[in-house]
Design a protein around this motif. Structure first.
Motif, PDB file in Angstrom:
ATOM      1  N   PHE A 119      81.154  51.195  46.851  1.00 34.15           N
ATOM      2  CA  PHE A 119      82.395  51.966  46.837  1.00 34.15           C
ATOM      3  C   PHE A 119      82.935  51.979  48.263  1.00 34.15           C
ATOM      4  O   PHE A 119      82.182  52.233  49.215  1.00 34.15           O
ATOM      5  N   PHE A 120      84.221  51.735  48.409  1.00 32.54           N
ATOM      6  CA  PHE A 120      84.873  51.848  49.713  1.00 32.54           C
ATOM      7  C   PHE A 120      84.885  53.310  50.151  1.00 32.54           C
ATOM      8  O   PHE A 120      85.104  54.213  49.347  1.00 32.54           O
ATOM      9  N   VAL A 121      84.626  53.547  51.449  1.00 31.05           N
ATOM     10  CA  VAL A 121      84.660  54.896  52.015  1.00 31.05           C
ATOM     11  C   VAL A 121      85.791  54.975  53.031  1.00 31.05           C
ATOM     12  O   VAL A 121      85.922  54.098  53.897  1.00 31.05           O
ATOM     13  N   SER A 122      86.609  55.993  52.922  1.00 37.43           N
ATOM     14  CA  SER A 122      87.759  56.149  53.808  1.00 37.43           C
ATOM     15  C   SER A 122      87.334  56.112  55.275  1.00 37.43           C
ATOM     16  O   SER A 122      86.340  56.739  55.665  1.00 37.43           O
ATOM     17  N   PRO A 123      88.083  55.406  56.111  1.00 37.05           N
ATOM     18  CA  PRO A 123      87.768  55.375  57.545  1.00 37.05           C
ATOM     19  C   PRO A 123      87.969  56.726  58.224  1.00 37.05           C
ATOM     20  O   PRO A 123      87.535  56.923  59.356  1.00 37.05           O
ATOM     21  N   GLU A 124      88.620  57.649  57.520  1.00 38.08           N
ATOM     22  CA  GLU A 124      88.826  58.991  58.067  1.00 38.08           C
ATOM     23  C   GLU A 124      87.567  59.844  57.960  1.00 38.08           C
ATOM     24  O   GLU A 124      87.486  60.921  58.546  1.00 38.08           O
ATOM     25  N   LEU A 125      86.571  59.376  57.215  1.00 40.72           N
ATOM     26  CA  LEU A 125      85.354  60.155  56.982  1.00 40.72           C
ATOM     27  C   LEU A 125      84.189  59.642  57.820  1.00 40.72           C
ATOM     28  O   LEU A 125      84.106  58.453  58.129  1.00 40.72           O
ATOM     29  N   SER A 126      83.300  60.559  58.144  1.00 34.24           N
ATOM     30  CA  SER A 126      81.986  60.199  58.668  1.00 34.24           C
ATOM     31  C   SER A 126      81.028  60.463  57.522  1.00 34.24           C
ATOM     32  O   SER A 126      80.576  61.603  57.336  1.00 34.24           O
ATOM     33  N   PRO A 127      80.749  59.467  56.709  1.00 36.42           N
ATOM     34  CA  PRO A 127      80.008  59.701  55.466  1.00 36.42           C
ATOM     35  C   PRO A 127      78.597  60.225  55.704  1.00 36.42           C
ATOM     36  O   PRO A 127      77.872  59.701  56.558  1.00 36.42           O
ATOM     37  N   PRO A 128      78.205  61.270  54.971  1.00 36.50           N
ATOM     38  CA  PRO A 128      76.860  61.830  55.116  1.00 36.50           C
ATOM     39  C   PRO A 128      75.802  60.925  54.492  1.00 36.50           C
ATOM     40  O   PRO A 128      76.112  60.102  53.626  1.00 36.50           O
ATOM     41  N   ARG A 129      74.589  61.086  54.936  1.00 34.91           N
ATOM     42  CA  ARG A 129      73.488  60.258  54.444  1.00 34.91           C
ATOM     43  C   ARG A 129      73.203  60.548  52.972  1.00 34.91           C
ATOM     44  O   ARG A 129      73.164  61.704  52.547  1.00 34.91           O
ATOM     45  N   PRO A 130      73.004  59.514  52.173  1.00 37.68           N
ATOM     46  CA  PRO A 130      72.696  59.707  50.747  1.00 37.68           C
ATOM     47  C   PRO A 130      71.316  60.337  50.560  1.00 37.68           C
ATOM     48  O   PRO A 130      70.408  60.147  51.373  1.00 37.68           O
ATOM     49  N   LEU A 131      71.171  61.090  49.480  1.00 38.93           N
ATOM     50  CA  LEU A 131      69.872  61.649  49.121  1.00 38.93           C
ATOM     51  C   LEU A 131      69.026  60.630  48.364  1.00 38.93           C
ATOM     52  O   LEU A 131      67.810  60.615  48.475  1.00 38.93           O
ATOM     53  N   ASP A 132      69.665  59.793  47.580  1.00 40.83           N
ATOM     54  CA  ASP A 132      68.972  58.776  46.793  1.00 40.83           C
ATOM     55  C   ASP A 132      68.555  57.624  47.710  1.00 40.83           C
ATOM     56  O   ASP A 132      69.391  57.008  48.361  1.00 40.83           O
ATOM     57  N   PRO A 133      67.265  57.302  47.771  1.00 38.72           N
ATOM     58  CA  PRO A 133      66.810  56.213  48.642  1.00 38.72           C
ATOM     59  C   PRO A 133      67.349  54.843  48.231  1.00 38.72           C
ATOM     60  O   PRO A 133      67.286  53.889  49.014  1.00 38.72           O
ATOM     61  N   GLU A 134      67.868  54.735  47.014  1.00 37.61           N
ATOM     62  CA  GLU A 134      68.425  53.462  46.551  1.00 37.61           C
ATOM     63  C   GLU A 134      69.897  53.291  46.937  1.00 37.61           C
ATOM     64  O   GLU A 134      70.504  52.255  46.656  1.00 37.61           O
ATOM     65  N   VAL A 135      70.446  54.323  47.568  1.00 31.02           N
ATOM     66  CA  VAL A 135      71.847  54.286  47.998  1.00 31.02           C
ATOM     67  C   VAL A 135      71.878  54.264  49.522  1.00 31.02           C
ATOM     68  O   VAL A 135      71.120  54.976  50.172  1.00 31.02           O
ATOM     69  N   TYR A 136      72.745  53.461  50.095  1.00 30.60           N
ATOM     70  CA  TYR A 136      72.794  53.358  51.555  1.00 30.60           C
ATOM     71  C   TYR A 136      74.231  53.123  52.028  1.00 30.60           C
ATOM     72  O   TYR A 136      75.099  52.694  51.267  1.00 30.60           O
ATOM     73  N   LEU A 137      74.465  53.435  53.287  1.00 33.30           N
ATOM     74  CA  LEU A 137      75.777  53.250  53.913  1.00 33.30           C
ATOM     75  C   LEU A 137      75.772  51.960  54.715  1.00 33.30           C
ATOM     76  O   LEU A 137      74.755  51.585  55.302  1.00 33.30           O
ATOM     77  N   GLU A 138      76.913  51.276  54.749  1.00 27.28           N
ATOM     78  CA  GLU A 138      77.028  50.079  55.571  1.00 27.28           C
ATOM     79  C   GLU A 138      78.459  49.932  56.065  1.00 27.28           C
ATOM     80  O   GLU A 138      79.404  50.425  55.439  1.00 27.28           O
TER      81      GLU A 138
END
Length: 205
Positions: A119-138
């Motif tokens: 999923f695209f994340v808005s550049p206006e956000l500082s996305p928080p760390r996911p709780l699910d270990p199978e989900v990650y930010l990049e």
């Protein structure tokens, strides 16, 4: 983007969860096919007969692996993981607006490899760390991609057909591109019946 069975399952998931650019011009306005949802910003560098070259600004995404299967249940599982993240499944319990496209990175000629859904994340956000270990930010730097757009309900075979067609067009024109994977980009929920917008991408070399 999915088989008929998966489409039905995803429709139920979405229901329960409730949840064109001129050449050489900056797309400050949201492209019409993004509708009222935020999507990555880009410039159209060049238009060809059946595809275009876009220069995307740096982007950030939330991603998870996706198991490829004939019925599309792997896709539904991955979608639910990502939707749970934006619904508050993160260390700050922060709810994040849905965006488009839902992007699926598909390896080429590697049948045993899993795909990746993002999923695209808005550049206006500082996305928080996911709780699910199978989900990650990049995050990805600015990059150029060749994009082929098409309409209708797009199932797996249609994305594969369009990606093959784009690859053949690029090859015939002698245009270098990364052929190790392609991206399936979907912009509509299962309930949208008309004016659907789908894309396949190859990264420019």
């Amino acid at each position: 983007m999915m088989g008929a069975g998966a489409l039905l399952v995803l429709a139920v998931v979405c229901l329960c969860s409730s949840a064109v650019t001129a050449e050489d011009e900056a797309s400050d306005a949201t492209p019409a096919f993004c509708r009222n949802l935020e999507c990555p910003k880009y410039q159209v560098v060049k238009k060809y007969e059946d595809f275009e070259l876009r220069a995307y600004e740096p982007t950030q995404w939330v991603s998870t692996t996706m198991k490829v299967d004939l019925l599309g249940f792997g896709m539904v599982k991955s979608f639910r993981r990502l939707f749970k993240y934006i619904s508050g499944g993160n260390i700050e319990s922060q709810k994040i607006n849905m965006t488009v496209p839902v992007a699926i990175y598909v390896p080429v000629n590697v049948p045993s490899a899993n795909a990746t859904m993002s999923f695209f994340v808005s550049p206006e956000l500082s996305p928080p760390r996911p709780l699910d270990p199978e989900v990650y930010l990049e995050s990805f730097p600015a990059k150029s991609v060749y994009v082929k757009s098409f309409g209708g309900y797009a199932f797996d075979y249609e994305y594969a057909r369009q990606s093959k067609k784009l690859a053949e067009e690029l090859t015939s024109l002698g245009i270098p591109f990364d052929n190790s994977f392609y991206v399936r980009a979907g912009y509509n929920d299962p309930f949208t019946l008309f004016n659907r917008h789908n894309e396949v991408w190859y990264t420019a070399n």
